[in-house]
Scaffold this motif. Structure first.
Motif, short mmCIF file in Angstrom:
data_model
loop_
_atom_site.label_atom_id
_atom_site.label_comp_id
_atom_site.label_asym_id
_atom_site.label_seq_id
_atom_site.Cartn_x
_atom_site.Cartn_y
_atom_site.Cartn_z
N SER A 129 10.46 6.35 -12.91
CA SER A 129 9.71 6.57 -11.67
C SER A 129 9.13 5.27 -11.14
O SER A 129 9.20 4.98 -9.94
CB SER A 129 8.58 7.58 -11.92
OG SER A 129 9.12 8.86 -12.26
N VAL A 130 8.54 4.46 -12.05
CA VAL A 130 7.99 3.17 -11.61
C VAL A 130 9.10 2.27 -11.07
O VAL A 130 8.94 1.58 -10.05
CB VAL A 130 7.25 2.49 -12.77
CG1 VAL A 130 6.87 1.06 -12.40
CG2 VAL A 130 6.00 3.28 -13.15
N GLY A 131 10.27 2.28 -11.75
CA GLY A 131 11.40 1.48 -11.26
C GLY A 131 11.86 1.93 -9.89
O GLY A 131 12.17 1.09 -9.01
N THR A 158 11.55 -0.32 -6.19
CA THR A 158 12.64 -0.75 -5.29
C THR A 158 12.20 -0.76 -3.83
O THR A 158 12.77 -1.49 -3.01
CB THR A 158 13.85 0.18 -5.44
OG1 THR A 158 13.47 1.53 -5.12
CG2 THR A 158 14.40 0.14 -6.86
N ALA A 159 11.16 0.03 -3.50
CA ALA A 159 10.70 0.09 -2.11
C ALA A 159 10.04 -1.21 -1.68
O ALA A 159 9.87 -1.44 -0.49
CB ALA A 159 9.72 1.25 -1.93
N LEU A 160 9.67 -2.07 -2.66
CA LEU A 160 9.08 -3.35 -2.28
C LEU A 160 10.09 -4.25 -1.56
O LEU A 160 9.69 -5.19 -0.86
CB LEU A 160 8.54 -4.06 -3.53
CG LEU A 160 7.35 -3.38 -4.23
CD1 LEU A 160 7.03 -4.10 -5.53
CD2 LEU A 160 6.13 -3.38 -3.30
N ALA A 161 11.36 -3.97 -1.78
CA ALA A 161 12.40 -4.79 -1.13
C ALA A 161 12.93 -4.15 0.15
O ALA A 161 13.96 -4.57 0.68
CB ALA A 161 13.55 -5.03 -2.10
N ARG A 162 12.22 -3.14 0.68
CA ARG A 162 12.75 -2.39 1.83
C ARG A 162 12.84 -3.24 3.09
O ARG A 162 13.67 -2.98 3.96
CB ARG A 162 11.89 -1.16 2.08
CG ARG A 162 10.47 -1.45 2.52
CD ARG A 162 9.64 -0.18 2.60
NE ARG A 162 8.28 -0.42 3.11
CZ ARG A 162 7.28 -0.83 2.38
NH1 ARG A 162 7.45 -1.07 1.07
NH2 ARG A 162 6.08 -1.01 2.92
N ARG A 163 11.99 -4.27 3.23
CA ARG A 163 12.03 -5.09 4.44
C ARG A 163 13.15 -6.12 4.38
O ARG A 163 13.88 -6.31 5.34
CB ARG A 163 10.68 -5.80 4.65
CG ARG A 163 9.54 -4.87 4.98
CD ARG A 163 8.27 -5.66 5.26
NE ARG A 163 7.15 -4.77 5.53
CZ ARG A 163 6.83 -4.29 6.72
NH1 ARG A 163 7.59 -4.61 7.76
NH2 ARG A 163 5.81 -3.49 6.89
N ARG A 164 13.30 -6.79 3.25
CA ARG A 164 14.27 -7.88 3.15
C ARG A 164 15.69 -7.37 2.86
O ARG A 164 16.65 -7.91 3.40
CB ARG A 164 13.85 -8.86 2.06
CG ARG A 164 12.55 -9.61 2.38
CD ARG A 164 12.24 -10.60 1.28
NE ARG A 164 11.03 -11.36 1.58
CZ ARG A 164 11.00 -12.48 2.28
NH1 ARG A 164 12.12 -12.97 2.78
NH2 ARG A 164 9.87 -13.12 2.50
N ALA A 165 15.80 -6.38 2.00
CA ALA A 165 17.14 -5.93 1.59
C ALA A 165 17.12 -4.43 1.34
O ALA A 165 17.15 -3.97 0.19
CB ALA A 165 17.60 -6.67 0.33
N PRO A 166 17.08 -3.63 2.41
CA PRO A 166 16.97 -2.18 2.19
C PRO A 166 18.21 -1.57 1.53
O PRO A 166 18.07 -0.67 0.69
CB PRO A 166 16.76 -1.64 3.61
CG PRO A 166 17.29 -2.71 4.52
CD PRO A 166 17.03 -4.00 3.83
N ALA A 207 0.81 -1.22 0.00
CA ALA A 207 0.00 0.00 0.00
C ALA A 207 0.84 1.27 0.00
O ALA A 207 0.57 2.19 -0.81
CB ALA A 207 -0.95 -0.02 1.19
N PRO A 208 1.86 1.42 0.85
CA PRO A 208 2.66 2.65 0.80
C PRO A 208 3.36 2.85 -0.54
O PRO A 208 3.54 3.98 -1.00
CB PRO A 208 3.68 2.47 1.93
CG PRO A 208 3.09 1.45 2.84
CD PRO A 208 2.31 0.54 1.95
N VAL A 209 3.73 1.76 -1.22
CA VAL A 209 4.39 1.86 -2.52
C VAL A 209 3.42 2.39 -3.56
O VAL A 209 3.78 3.23 -4.40
CB VAL A 209 4.95 0.48 -2.92
CG1 VAL A 209 5.57 0.55 -4.32
CG2 VAL A 209 6.00 0.02 -1.92
N VAL A 210 2.18 1.90 -3.53
CA VAL A 210 1.16 2.38 -4.47
C VAL A 210 0.90 3.87 -4.25
O VAL A 210 0.81 4.66 -5.21
CB VAL A 210 -0.14 1.57 -4.31
CG1 VAL A 210 -1.25 2.16 -5.18
CG2 VAL A 210 0.11 0.11 -4.67
N VAL A 211 0.79 4.27 -2.98
CA VAL A 211 0.57 5.69 -2.68
C VAL A 211 1.73 6.53 -3.20
O VAL A 211 1.54 7.60 -3.81
CB VAL A 211 0.40 5.89 -1.16
CG1 VAL A 211 0.33 7.37 -0.82
CG2 VAL A 211 -0.88 5.19 -0.69
#
Length: 385
Positions: free
Chosen positions: A38-40, A44-52, A11-15
């Motif tokens: 911009s989309v790329g 990258t924020a989708l990987a913020r939990r596993r590999a910031p 959700a935060p990534v979509v926002v």
């Protein structure tokens, strides 16, 4: 990963994607290259939990490629580039210090580059201050979140540890109380049953030749049994809920020694008591320890000493300690019944006196063939906790 966890991740990534692409549309149409970059960046924020840190490096590489191809101007500072500071905050929150330093150095390259360009007369110098401030804020926010989380974890661990220590203390207190009650019950039962057995044996031997004496012995058996029952009620009363405080009889002490010796004499063992020195005040639990030592020693004489006919009990009061000695004239121990488990009387003696800093010695009498029990109780000892 649960559904709620996926929602919190996406959700935060979509926002951020909507907020990043919206300004590009309002500024005169959506440029295809800017949209892809911009989309790329947002992805990258989708990987913020596993590999910031790897996600931050990928985002920095995308921005660098975009700026190299299109020029580093305020108009080319893509709104989606804000993901770089978001990922920096995640690195500061989740990763060790060395990775935080590396990530900060990568992000700082942006304002540093703008400063260099400004010195060369190129546009972009006006963005140095906000970008530097954003970098500092991202690091501070991330480290603050890490500190707060560490504090919460420490508090939770402390609470769990305190709960475990409390439970362990409660279990230890219960075990100690059970041991105390078991020791008291052993002393009461062993002594009174030994006295009753000796009286019953005597009554059986004299029943035909001296009925009056036999009846007296049986009356003494009944009296001893009633006394044992009363003392058992006193000991086990603490286990019953709802008892009113102060209803139990006082624990036996030095004043009850004469009564104890009368019981033993009635069982056929001639016992004498001698007191030397000036008696000093003793707490009730210390008097109980002395009483139980004498009781256990005489019970062992009745039960185990072969041919014992007499015993001597001596209390010697000194300036610093009370010495208690019980000596019988037996000729060694009777063979133990293999079906009868070993007792804990000697252990109980040592535990009682040890709680007051005293000691108990047992062994053959140095002046004869009997058995000797000797205890030393310091008079200045503190009340055991």
């Amino acid at each position: 990963m649960t559904v709620s966890a996926r929602v919190r991740l996406v959700a935060p990534v979509v926002v951020l994607a909507v907020l990043s692409l919206g300004p590009l549309v309002r500024l005169g149409g959506l440029d295809g290259g800017a949209a892809v970059v911009s989309v790329g960046l947002v992805a990258t924020a989708l990987a913020r939990r596993r590999a910031p840190l790897p996600a931050l490096l990928v985002a920095a590489a995308l921005l660098a490629a975009w700026w190299v191809g299109h020029g580093l101007t305020p108009q080319r500072l893509l709104p989606a580039g804000a993901v770089l500071f978001w990922l920096l905050a995640w690195v500061a929150d989740r990763r060790p210090v060395r990775e935080v330093v590396a990530a900060t150095a990568v992000v700082v390259l942006v304002p540093v580059t703008l400063v260099v360009l400004a010195l060369l007369g190129r546009p972009g110098g006006e963005a140095v201050v906000p970008l530097t401030a954003a970098t500092v804020v991202a690091v501070v926010v991330g480290r603050n979140r890490r500190t707060r989380r560490s504090l919460l974890v420490a508090l939770e661990e402390r609470a769990v540890r305190a709960e475990r220590e409390r439970d362990a203390g409660a279990r230890a207190a219960v075990a100690e109380e059970r041991t105390r009650i078991a020791r008291e019950v052993h002393d009461v039962v062993a002594h009174n049953v030994s006295v009753m057995t000796a009286l019953a044996d005597g009554a059986g031997y004299t029943l035909a030749t001296d009925p009056e004496r036999a009846r007296g012995a049986m009356a003494q058996v009944a009296a001893t049994g009633r006394e044992a029952i009363a003392e058992m009620h006193r000991l086990l009363g603490v286990l019953r809920a709802g008892d009113e405080p102060g209803q139990d009889a006082p624990a036996p002490g030095l004043d009850q020694l004469d009564q104890l010796l009368e019981q033993v004499r009635a069982a056929g063992l001639a016992v004498t008591l001698t007191v030397a020195g000036t008696p000093a005040p003793l707490p009730a639990t210390a008097q109980l320890a002395v009483h139980r030592l004498v009781q256990e020693a005489l019970t062992n004489t009745l039960t185990h000493a072969d041919g014992a006919r007499a015993a001597r009990v001596a209390l010697r009061w000194g300036a610093d300690a009370l010495e208690v000695e019980v000596v019988d004239d037996g000729r060694g121990g009777r063979p133990r019944d293999p079906d009868r488990p070993p007792g804990h009387g000697l252990v109980g003696m040592r535990e009682r006196f040890g709680a007051w800093g005293g000691a108990v010695e047992t062994g053959p009498d140095r002046g004869g063939d009997g058995w000797r029990v000797h205890g030393t109780l310091p008079l200045g000892a503190q009340v055991p906790a």
